[in-house]
Enzyme design. Sequence first.
Site, PDB file in Angstrom:
ATOM      1  N   SER A 233       0.853  -1.192   0.000  1.00 19.55           N
ATOM      2  CA  SER A 233       0.000   0.000   0.000  1.00 19.55           C
ATOM      3  C   SER A 233       0.881   1.232   0.000  1.00 19.55           C
ATOM      4  CB  SER A 233      -0.910   0.030   1.223  1.00 19.55           C
ATOM      5  OG  SER A 233      -1.544   1.294   1.356  1.00 19.55           O
TER       6      SER A 233
ATOM      7  N   TYR B 149      -2.617  -0.652   9.783  1.00 21.35           N
ATOM      8  CA  TYR B 149      -2.604  -0.921   8.346  1.00 21.35           C
ATOM      9  C   TYR B 149      -1.282  -0.464   7.738  1.00 21.35           C
ATOM     10  CZ  TYR B 149      -3.984  -0.935   3.436  1.00 21.35           C
ATOM     11  OH  TYR B 149      -4.032  -1.174   2.091  1.00 21.35           O
TER      12      TYR B 149
END
Length: 274
Positions: free
Chosen positions: A157, A185
């Site tokens: 990501s 995350y």
Amino acid sequence: MKRDYGQLFALDGRVAIVTGGTGILGRAFCRALAEYGAHVVVADLQEEAAISLAEQLEVETGVTCLGLGCDVSDEASVERLVAQACETFGRIDVLLNNAASKSRDLEAFFAPIETYSLDEWRRIMAVNLDGVFLVSRAVGRQLIVQGEGGSIVHTGSIYGRLGVDPRIYEGAEYLGVAINTPPVYSVSKAGVAGLTRHLATLWAVHGIRVNTLVPGGVQSGQNAEFVERYAARVPLGRMGTSGDLVGAVIYLASDASRYVTGQELVVDGGLSAW
């Protein structure tokens, strides 16, 4: 003599495992791999959905595919996945480590860091980082035994590389819940990048390439206000789609990237170029 460089992207006869195969990105990845000739093992926590997608891909592309249930955070489940793939196809050539946690409790997942639950942190890490390790270990072991190399691609990501801009989340919602990018995350995806580099150098002697695909924000049900704010931060002026990523996936999975390993391929519309 004219060279057909297009053949570098061909995946005919190769066997590719895609974890998180029925998700927004996973479905696009599975379809692209099958259309380029790969036998796709669609692996997902939702077994029925995985079987259904594999059957659909077979009909539409003419290549044999297999749908399997798998919990990537469970060691025994991962070992079964690899064993079943090898039992059906006899080998593995490509792994797309794409599974990521969909929290059972969105409010807990998006909670402020000051009150973030350690249990929630560990649940997310168990999938996003532990799962990548477990599947990589099992598939890597098989690739080494086969002795013919292979390609492992992790889904990372942009937030594993960049800090979060809180301003884009003002008024942002997903499924009616106020959203942000939780630190767990970002940390899990940064860990994936570190694992990529380690495995790339460790397994290069076996001809196994390991890379990370790094998507920017992908439109997936966020409210209009968030989409507008995010798009304003992107040089190309919009959020990404799953279709924007499939070219990079085919490149990393195929011989077109045969001299590429240990890298993060960023597909973010230019966000990280500011």
